[in-house]
Design an enzyme around this catalytic site. Structure first.
Site, PDB file in Angstrom:
ATOM      1  N   ASP A   1      -3.615   1.661 -44.581  1.00  0.00           N
ATOM      2  CA  ASP A   1      -3.386   1.919 -43.162  1.00  0.00           C
ATOM      3  C   ASP A   1      -4.731   1.824 -42.451  1.00  0.00           C
ATOM      4  O   ASP A   1      -5.743   1.479 -43.063  1.00  0.00           O
ATOM      5  CB  ASP A   1      -2.729   3.284 -42.930  1.00  0.00           C
ATOM      6  CG  ASP A   1      -1.803   3.265 -41.710  1.00  0.00           C
ATOM      7  OD1 ASP A   1      -2.321   3.070 -40.586  1.00  0.00           O
ATOM      8  OD2 ASP A   1      -0.585   3.435 -41.877  1.00  0.00           O
TER       9      ASP A   1
ATOM     10  N   HIS B   1       9.731  -3.153 -37.514  1.00  0.00           N
ATOM     11  CA  HIS B   1      10.443  -2.899 -36.246  1.00  0.00           C
ATOM     12  C   HIS B   1       9.478  -2.755 -35.076  1.00  0.00           C
ATOM     13  O   HIS B   1       9.896  -2.807 -33.917  1.00  0.00           O
ATOM     14  CB  HIS B   1      11.380  -1.706 -36.367  1.00  0.00           C
ATOM     15  CG  HIS B   1      10.706  -0.365 -36.458  1.00  0.00           C
ATOM     16  ND1 HIS B   1      11.415   0.819 -36.464  1.00  0.00           N
ATOM     17  CD2 HIS B   1       9.396   0.002 -36.581  1.00  0.00           C
ATOM     18  CE1 HIS B   1      10.580   1.836 -36.555  1.00  0.00           C
ATOM     19  NE2 HIS B   1       9.357   1.368 -36.626  1.00  0.00           N
TER      20      HIS B   1
END
Length: 470
Positions: free
Chosen positions: A299, A352
């Site tokens: 991340d 998404h």
């Protein structure tokens, strides 16, 4: 004749009878709206049969209302539904749920609720009455309101004096749900009205760029949401967003990751890369359940710093042994080389956030680093159609929905699937992203250089989508 109403009432009655039978078998009472939220009593809703019956009951109830009432009522209730969001935002800002927690079931008069604020009590009464009419708060006497099970979700659990004295600590040490609610009622709520202008403006209508989403148009910024959030002046909103994401995670049981895909199929010391994995809380579940795996969490560097602390506090032995590794990485950039290559890349609620062209770039980067046996797992919600569709015709194992919907209900159970569509609009408005149907995912896998091989449907509308290099 009003046979359709009778049919819907029968479905509701049968669903209620099934719920009642389960409650009797378990010797528990089904939770009522009265009183504050009690998490222990909510357990009955998580029973599989009860949950399925609740869905039928809710879908039928919504369809009865839409069928029985005049169409104009339905349309205008929808037109003015934004007032409910405005009322919720006001209630949160005034700390109404926290004030009413202390007053208990007898409630508090609006004069007392607004004490210490500049809010006019008569105006707050109107705000709370709108909400109480939708079962959010209860009006126990004229202008006297109390919390109920629904309004208690707004409660941070903190003392009002503390909230007013230290507003920057409002969301610290909470369950994250108030932050999630207030994030939606602030940043994205302001973006929503600009969706029409963005979709109909020739300059932005066909754009999939994150910085040409309704959010950027509404805030008159050239930044995309992520860049805007990182600006120093938005530090409080960034903090709230981080807590909100923890709240969102709490709505999805962590154990779901161990279901569906057979993780024991992966060989000893196989590497699983959790791309965009946050602090690695889901990878930690895998580390505990499947000790033969090596986990790599990737991340942004700032997030990874928090992740290292999280692992040191909760599973330090995995870091010390090398079974878990936390790595700062931009998922649009080439993957760091590994020998042997990872057995599986996992994208959990990542794509998404992005339109197809961007999501396919992320997937293509992973395809370039994959071996012939590497698999890709995407975990996302599958958006259902509002009509009948045979997804089994796609020829993908697990594609066909196991949901059995009795007539005359909508195939997607109407109100039950609204959360999927709200999430889709959230992505569209914020970053030009989207939730996707199964067919759209099949096409996206192909765009990213992968072949969708298997679908594992999870409770609700979430699924594990497994692919191999094309």
């Amino acid at each position: 004749m009003a046979q359709v109403l009778l049919d819907l009432i029968e479905l509701m009655s049968e669903a209620a009878q099934r719920i009642d039978t389960t409650c009797k078998q378990k010797n528990v009472a089904f939770p009522t709206l009265d009183g504050p939220l009690d998490n222990a009593s909510e357990a009955i809703r998580r029973d599989a049969e009860v949950a399925a019956s609740i869905d039928i009951l809710a879908a039928a109830a919504q369809q009865i209302i839409a069928t029985a009432r005049a169409p104009t009522r339905t349309i205008f209730d929808s037109v003015y539904a934004f007032h409910t969001s405005s009322a919720l935002r006001t209630a949160a800002a005034v700390n109404v749920a926290e004030v009413l927690r202390k007053s208990g079931p007898k409630g508090a008069h609006v004069d007392d609720i607004v004490e210490g604020t500049v809010v006019a009590p008569s105006k707050l009464a109107r705000v709370l009455r709108l909400l109480a009419s939708q079962h959010i708060f209860t009006e126990v006497a004229p202008d006297v309101f109390a919390n109920n099970r629904v309004s208690s979700v707004l409660d941070t659990g903190k003392d009002v004096a503390e909230l007013r004295a230290y507003p920057e600590k409002r969301y610290d040490n909470t369950n994250g749900l108030p932050a999630l609610i207030e994030h939606g009622l602030d940043t994205f709520y302001k973006a929503g009205p600009y969706m029409t202008e963005t979709l109909t403006d020739p300059a932005t209508a066909a754009s999939d760029s994150p910085n040409e989403a309704p959010f950027s148009v509404a805030l008159r910024t050239e930044d995309d949401f992520w860049t805007w959030l990182d600006r120093p002046e938005n530090a409080p909103k960034l903090h709230r967003f981080g807590v909100a994401m923890q709240g969102a995670k709490s709505l999805v049981p962590e154990g779901y990751i161990a279901q569906g895909f057979d993780w024991n199929e992966l060989p000893k010391d196989a590497t699983v890369v959790d791309v965009g994995g946050g602090t690695g809380h889901v990878s930690m579940v895998l580390a505990k359940e499947f000790p033969h795996l090596k986990l790599v969490v990737q991340d942004r560097p700032m997030t990874i710093q928090h992740g290292i602390q999280y692992w040191q506090e909760n599973m330090p032995e995995a870091l010390a042994s090398g079974r878990a590794e936390l790595q700062g990485h931009d998922f649009f950039q080439p993957q760091p080389p590994r020998n042997p290559p990872p057995a599986l890349y996992m994208l959990r609620f990542i794509v998404h956030d992005w339109a197809d062209s961007y999501a396919a770039r992320i997937m293509r980067v992973l395809r370039d680093a994959a071996s012939p046996t590497t698999r890709l797992m995407i975990i996302e919600r599958l958006v259902p159609y509002a009509c009948d569709v045979d997804e089994g015709a796609l020829g993908i194992p697990g594609a066909e929905s196991t949901l059995v919907v009795p007539e005359p209900l909508l195939p997607n159970l109407g109100i039950v699937s609204l959360n999927c569509y709200f999430g889709d609009f959230q992505m569209l408005n914020a970053v030009n992203g989207q939730e996707r149907t199964l067919l759209q995912f099949k096409n996206l896998f192909e765009m990213g250089g992968w072949k969708l091989d298997r679908v594992y449907r999870m409770p609700g509308f979430t699924a594990q989508l497994i692919g191999s290099p094309a």
